[in-house]
Design a protein around this motif. Sequence first.
Motif, mmCIF file in Angstrom:
data_model
loop_
_atom_site.group_PDB
_atom_site.id
_atom_site.type_symbol
_atom_site.label_atom_id
_atom_site.label_comp_id
_atom_site.label_asym_id
_atom_site.label_seq_id
_atom_site.Cartn_x
_atom_site.Cartn_y
_atom_site.Cartn_z
ATOM 1 N N CYS A 124 -1.346 10.569 -20.627
ATOM 2 C CA CYS A 124 -1.553 9.401 -21.488
ATOM 3 C C CYS A 124 -3.035 9.032 -21.508
ATOM 4 C CB CYS A 124 -0.758 8.202 -20.983
ATOM 5 S SG CYS A 124 0.988 8.523 -20.719
ATOM 6 N N THR A 125 -3.608 8.935 -22.698
ATOM 7 C CA THR A 125 -4.991 8.463 -22.783
ATOM 8 C C THR A 125 -5.077 6.972 -22.468
ATOM 9 O OG1 THR A 125 -4.705 8.115 -25.163
ATOM 10 C CG2 THR A 125 -5.683 10.211 -24.449
ATOM 11 N N MET A 126 -4.023 6.224 -22.834
ATOM 12 C CA MET A 126 -3.942 4.807 -22.513
ATOM 13 C C MET A 126 -2.493 4.459 -22.226
ATOM 14 S SD MET A 126 -6.901 3.238 -22.538
ATOM 15 C CE MET A 126 -6.568 1.508 -22.789
ATOM 16 N N LYS A 127 -2.279 3.542 -21.283
ATOM 17 C CA LYS A 127 -0.933 3.050 -20.960
ATOM 18 C C LYS A 127 -0.741 1.692 -21.621
ATOM 19 C CE LYS A 127 -1.570 3.218 -16.518
ATOM 20 N NZ LYS A 127 -1.319 3.139 -15.057
ATOM 21 N N TYR A 128 0.283 1.604 -22.465
ATOM 22 C CA TYR A 128 0.577 0.369 -23.182
ATOM 23 C C TYR A 128 1.929 -0.182 -22.738
ATOM 24 C CZ TYR A 128 -3.132 1.712 -26.474
ATOM 25 O OH TYR A 128 -4.332 2.063 -27.038
ATOM 26 N N PHE A 129 2.011 -1.529 -22.723
ATOM 27 C CA PHE A 129 3.270 -2.215 -22.465
ATOM 28 C C PHE A 129 3.524 -3.233 -23.568
ATOM 29 C CE2 PHE A 129 2.016 -0.945 -18.166
ATOM 30 C CZ PHE A 129 3.209 -0.447 -17.644
ATOM 31 N N SER A 154 -3.861 5.164 -31.428
ATOM 32 C CA SER A 154 -3.884 5.819 -30.123
ATOM 33 C C SER A 154 -2.795 6.882 -30.082
ATOM 34 C CB SER A 154 -3.685 4.774 -29.018
ATOM 35 O OG SER A 154 -3.843 5.337 -27.739
ATOM 36 N N ARG A 155 -3.031 7.987 -30.766
ATOM 37 C CA ARG A 155 -1.997 9.011 -30.948
ATOM 38 C C ARG A 155 -1.508 9.583 -29.610
ATOM 39 N NH1 ARG A 155 -0.102 11.382 -35.870
ATOM 40 N NH2 ARG A 155 1.683 12.617 -35.242
ATOM 41 N N ASN A 156 -2.389 9.639 -28.620
ATOM 42 C CA ASN A 156 -2.012 10.195 -27.317
ATOM 43 C C ASN A 156 -1.762 9.110 -26.270
ATOM 44 O OD1 ASN A 156 -2.204 12.974 -28.105
ATOM 45 N ND2 ASN A 156 -4.434 12.736 -28.101
ATOM 46 N N GLY A 157 -1.564 7.892 -26.734
ATOM 47 C CA GLY A 157 -1.216 6.813 -25.822
ATOM 48 C C GLY A 157 0.265 6.870 -25.460
ATOM 49 N N CYS A 158 0.655 6.122 -24.437
ATOM 50 C CA CYS A 158 2.044 6.051 -23.997
ATOM 51 C C CYS A 158 2.474 4.585 -24.002
ATOM 52 C CB CYS A 158 2.210 6.624 -22.588
ATOM 53 S SG CYS A 158 1.750 8.361 -22.449
ATOM 54 N N LEU A 159 3.577 4.291 -24.667
ATOM 55 C CA LEU A 159 4.050 2.910 -24.785
ATOM 56 C C LEU A 159 5.395 2.749 -24.095
ATOM 57 C CD1 LEU A 159 4.138 0.011 -25.949
ATOM 58 C CD2 LEU A 159 5.114 1.009 -28.047
ATOM 59 N N ILE A 160 5.459 1.803 -23.170
ATOM 60 C CA ILE A 160 6.719 1.386 -22.569
ATOM 61 C C ILE A 160 7.072 0.004 -23.115
ATOM 62 C CG2 ILE A 160 7.901 0.696 -20.445
ATOM 63 C CD1 ILE A 160 6.308 2.776 -18.944
ATOM 64 N N ILE A 161 8.236 -0.096 -23.749
ATOM 65 C CA ILE A 161 8.734 -1.399 -24.190
ATOM 66 C C ILE A 161 9.718 -1.878 -23.135
ATOM 67 C CG2 ILE A 161 9.871 -2.692 -26.022
ATOM 68 C CD1 ILE A 161 9.092 -0.514 -27.969
ATOM 69 N N LEU A 162 9.347 -2.917 -22.422
ATOM 70 C CA LEU A 162 10.196 -3.470 -21.369
ATOM 71 C C LEU A 162 11.258 -4.331 -22.030
ATOM 72 C CD1 LEU A 162 7.319 -4.310 -18.878
ATOM 73 C CD2 LEU A 162 8.958 -2.434 -18.702
#
Length: 413
Positions: A124-129, A154-162
């Motif tokens: 992940c280039t960036m971690k998103y929540f 942020s095409r290579n970002g990672c998103l976690i929806i809590l």
Amino acid sequence: MSNLFRKMRARNLFRMLFLRVLKSPAVCNVSMLFVISAATVIFVVYENMVITHRYMSLENVTTPGQMKGAGSENKDPLIPPFNATREERIAWFENQHKKLELFESRSSNTKFHDQVSVFHDGNCTMKYFMVWLSPAQSFGVREFSAVDSLFKASRNGCLIILSPSLDSRQGDRILRPLIDVGLKVVAITPDLPFLVKNTPAESWFDELKNGRQDPGSIPLSYNLSNLIRLAALYKYGGVYLDVDFIVLKDFMGLWNAIGAQSTSSITKKWTRINGAAMVFDEGHPILHDFLQEFAATYDGNKWGHNGPYLISRVIRRVENKPGYNLTVLPPKTFYPMDWTKIGRCFKKPDTESDQKWVEYMLVELERSTYAIHIWNHRTKELRIEEGSLMQRLISAHCVICHRIRNLKPIGSR
């Protein structure tokens, strides 16, 4: 791509049949105007159905897949009884929290942590929540557009929806269009006991569960969202975003930063800070202070008290102290439009002056804004009009693009 080819073949077939009808001798016996008009109507309806099918299907996700433990998939289980006393609210919560997985630790104390860690696997280039505590079907096309815009930036970002409700079959169907094109997004039910463990908010959470803390008259999901975002960033670090942003730029250039919502016209210093967008290292001291303030001053009867007002109170106390390594960004970074003026962004330009304003704002936002907050509470009843600033922004910042003219107001079905 195969879906696109199928749609193209279907359209071509329709056009071929349409031309044959026009050349048919039968047409001579029928009004040409009637035939053309009817065929045109059918074609327009067909085109609209084909192009918007994947997105309108988001509004039809009504199969079972509700918030785990909730009594109804259409009802937010965290809204306290209207006009209840303190004692009645405490009794309500004591009964309610036992039904919701959100408030109970998993069978394994590390299950939630393992899920987060495996998802953030180093690619992940960036971690998103993000946090979503409402029912899954309330996650409409606009919220989907917010997630879509994040991956455009942020095409290579990672998103976690809590989210308990999106961590379901129904939630998977909602997010599937993004997952199918290789984007890293997942919904995970937050483990509140784990998130607050060994933080200043742990004692507050224990008091709430044990009936010694008034949950308040405001929907509890609002205040729990404030708590979950702070605890998640404190434990894991990364970027937190509300689901009512349209992301314009990658957040790679920001760190240990939070945005001012407003500034003084005289001193030019910030007057309010908002926690709807935050970027922090894991274990940052300001996050510890936020959690401490939440526990010490919690009031569930005042909008904003445990949210932007809390953030502002704490930063005002520590902003100039050493060891915090904190940047307060100007309003143009996340809040270029005040909530009292945001409605203009949803209206189509009717005059030359309006059109010039739209063009000017597009340039300004692309130049200096990372994400624009669209103030969901203020704009949920507004339609995104064709040619409006908001329509053009969403159209330009999407991976899976669609016809913005078909977007309904948030909450409508």
